[in-house]
Design a protein around this motif. Structure first.
Motif, PDB file in Angstrom:
ATOM      1  N   UNK A 220       0.831  -1.207   0.000  1.00  0.00           N
ATOM      2  CA  UNK A 220       0.000   0.000   0.000  1.00  0.00           C
ATOM      3  C   UNK A 220       0.864   1.255   0.000  1.00  0.00           C
ATOM      4  N   UNK A 221       1.932   1.220   0.780  1.00  0.00           N
ATOM      5  CA  UNK A 221       2.828   2.368   0.882  1.00  0.00           C
ATOM      6  C   UNK A 221       3.426   2.721  -0.475  1.00  0.00           C
ATOM      7  N   UNK A 222       3.553   1.707  -1.329  1.00  0.00           N
ATOM      8  CA  UNK A 222       4.133   1.919  -2.654  1.00  0.00           C
ATOM      9  C   UNK A 222       3.135   2.554  -3.615  1.00  0.00           C
ATOM     10  N   UNK A 223       1.840   2.241  -3.463  1.00  0.00           N
ATOM     11  CA  UNK A 223       0.840   2.729  -4.427  1.00  0.00           C
ATOM     12  C   UNK A 223       0.115   3.992  -3.958  1.00  0.00           C
ATOM     13  N   UNK A 224       0.169   4.291  -2.666  1.00  0.00           N
ATOM     14  CA  UNK A 224      -0.540   5.467  -2.157  1.00  0.00           C
ATOM     15  C   UNK A 224       0.251   6.741  -2.413  1.00  0.00           C
ATOM     16  N   UNK A 225      -0.436   7.888  -2.321  1.00  0.00           N
ATOM     17  CA  UNK A 225       0.228   9.179  -2.469  1.00  0.00           C
ATOM     18  C   UNK A 225       1.134   9.449  -1.274  1.00  0.00           C
ATOM     19  N   UNK A 226       2.167  10.226  -1.498  1.00  0.00           N
ATOM     20  CA  UNK A 226       2.979  10.710  -0.387  1.00  0.00           C
ATOM     21  C   UNK A 226       2.230  11.849   0.315  1.00  0.00           C
ATOM     22  N   UNK A 227       2.685  12.215   1.497  1.00  0.00           N
ATOM     23  CA  UNK A 227       2.050  13.321   2.220  1.00  0.00           C
ATOM     24  C   UNK A 227       2.173  14.626   1.444  1.00  0.00           C
ATOM     25  N   UNK A 228       3.310  14.837   0.797  1.00  0.00           N
ATOM     26  CA  UNK A 228       3.490  16.060   0.003  1.00  0.00           C
ATOM     27  C   UNK A 228       2.489  16.111  -1.144  1.00  0.00           C
ATOM     28  N   UNK A 229       2.256  14.966  -1.798  1.00  0.00           N
ATOM     29  CA  UNK A 229       1.254  14.921  -2.868  1.00  0.00           C
ATOM     30  C   UNK A 229      -0.155  15.111  -2.305  1.00  0.00           C
ATOM     31  N   UNK A 230      -0.394  14.525  -1.135  1.00  0.00           N
ATOM     32  CA  UNK A 230      -1.705  14.623  -0.512  1.00  0.00           C
ATOM     33  C   UNK A 230      -2.068  16.033  -0.091  1.00  0.00           C
ATOM     34  N   UNK A 231      -1.057  16.868   0.150  1.00  0.00           N
ATOM     35  CA  UNK A 231      -1.311  18.252   0.577  1.00  0.00           C
ATOM     36  C   UNK A 231      -1.662  19.166  -0.592  1.00  0.00           C
ATOM     37  N   UNK A 232      -1.431  18.707  -1.816  1.00  0.00           N
ATOM     38  CA  UNK A 232      -1.581  19.598  -2.971  1.00  0.00           C
ATOM     39  C   UNK A 232      -2.995  20.145  -3.109  1.00  0.00           C
ATOM     40  N   UNK A 233      -4.009  19.290  -2.969  1.00  0.00           N
ATOM     41  CA  UNK A 233      -5.377  19.750  -3.218  1.00  0.00           C
ATOM     42  C   UNK A 233      -5.811  20.784  -2.194  1.00  0.00           C
ATOM     43  N   UNK A 234      -5.454  20.597  -0.917  1.00  0.00           N
ATOM     44  CA  UNK A 234      -5.864  21.604   0.061  1.00  0.00           C
ATOM     45  C   UNK A 234      -5.048  22.889  -0.090  1.00  0.00           C
ATOM     46  N   UNK A 235      -3.805  22.791  -0.519  1.00  0.00           N
ATOM     47  CA  UNK A 235      -3.026  24.003  -0.786  1.00  0.00           C
ATOM     48  C   UNK A 235      -3.584  24.745  -2.000  1.00  0.00           C
ATOM     49  N   UNK A 236      -4.013  24.009  -2.999  1.00  0.00           N
ATOM     50  CA  UNK A 236      -4.676  24.621  -4.157  1.00  0.00           C
ATOM     51  C   UNK A 236      -5.933  25.363  -3.715  1.00  0.00           C
TER      52      UNK A 236
END
Length: 329
Positions: free
Chosen positions: A255-271
């Protein structure tokens, strides 16, 4: 590839004040880092002073320029109790004269059923009722900020695609809905299905709250944007704890390999919180539910049910008022 790159696309936030909840790790940590890197004075919230100071230390390790800059501030916020959320918001009001960005990021993940001493399901309290009280207590300051020259005030509520799993029988017309076990009579209240149903119930409430808040802001002529979102399926420490608690630890490396990283996960809320496109096309984004990486998504049928956002707001307001007056409900 994401169409919004926080490193290059967040505008200069110098002079702005932001507040992000749930920042000790994961997407909250990454969100604070980018807001501060772009000049904002950012209040990060954790459940203790020790966690806050440790978070600030780690942020300064990532970007040494933040040290002694005054851009990293902290606030203790423990969302399991509504009274704590109220007190934290009032403490912030004592410290600041403006608030430009509020990101309700903190979440209590799928867990065993428990009633708080205030009489609410701990998951529903932490994920909806306390953030509701926190936000509405800060709202007058945000409304005042929105009147300042050049202001761009936004309230971002982090929901989840898990809200699609909320039960079709969901309603919000009784206090019992705020302590519902979300399982059939006789079923295992702490089984996997019930745990995730309670989380889905709370995440549905996040979307309804953001939508109703926008409706009320529009009716009052207040130019604040309220947006909810699904950040993506992310390999956070919290997600790992939940998976392992459910006996799925053996699958975590995959799962860790296929899931988004935390930095990627923050993109939508930063947008949602900073993009000039969102303000420029406010009618497209306000009150909406976004999905990675900043696209307008279609929430569930229940999330689009007529009247449900208002039902939730009215009931939450009533329940919160009684808890703040009497200590429990």
């Amino acid at each position: 590839m994401p169409r919004f790159n926080p490193v290059t696309d967040i505008p200069d936030l110098t002079g702005r004040v932001a507040l992000v909840t749930g920042t000790n790790s994961g997407i909250g940590f990454q969100t604070v880092l980018q807001l501060a890197n772009h000049g904002a004075k950012v209040y990060l919230t954790t459940r203790s002073e020790a966690k806050a100071l440790d978070t600030i230390r780690r942020l300064e390790e990532v970007n040494p320029a933040l040290k002694d800059s005054g851009r990293l501030q902290w606030l203790v916020l423990e969302l399991s109790l509504v009274t704590n959320a109220k007190a934290a918001a009032e403490e912030f009001l004592k410290r600041e004269s403006r608030l430009d960005i509020l990101i309700n990021n903190a979440a209590h993940l799928a867990s065993e059923f428990e009633l708080s001493k205030e009489g609410l399901s701990t998951v529903f309290a932490a994920d909806h009722v306390s953030p509701f009280v926190f936000t509405t207590t800060l709202l007058p300051l945000m409304e005042a900020t929105a009147k300042l020259p050049g202001a761009d005030v936004r309230i971002i509520t982090v929901a989840s695609s898990q809200h699609f799993k909320a039960l079709p029988t969901t309603k919000f017309d009784s206090i019992d809905d705020f302590r519902d076990k979300q399982c059939a009579p006789g079923a295992n209240v702490n089984g996997m299905n019930a745990k995730f149903a309670r989380y889905a119930h709370a995440k549905l409430a996040n979307i309804l709250f953001a939508k109703e808040l926008q409706k009320r802001l529009d009716a009052a002529g207040v130019p604040i944007l309220s947006i909810s979102l699904h950040p993506g399926n992310i390999a956070t420490e919290g997600a790992e704890r939940v998976i392992r608690s459910l006996g799925g630890g053996i699958f975590w490396p995959v799962l860790n390999w296929v899931l988004l990283t935390s930095a990627q996960g923050a993109i939508t809320q930063l947008f949602a919180a900073t993009s000039s496109e969102v303000r420029r096309e406010a009618d497209k984004y306000k009150g909406q539910y976004l999905v990675p990486y900043g696209s307008v998504g279609q929430p569930s049928d229940i999330a689009r049910r007529e009247g449900l956002p208002e039902d939730l707001w009215v009931l939450t307001d009533k329940v919160a008022a009684e808890i703040l007056e009497k200590g429990s409900i």
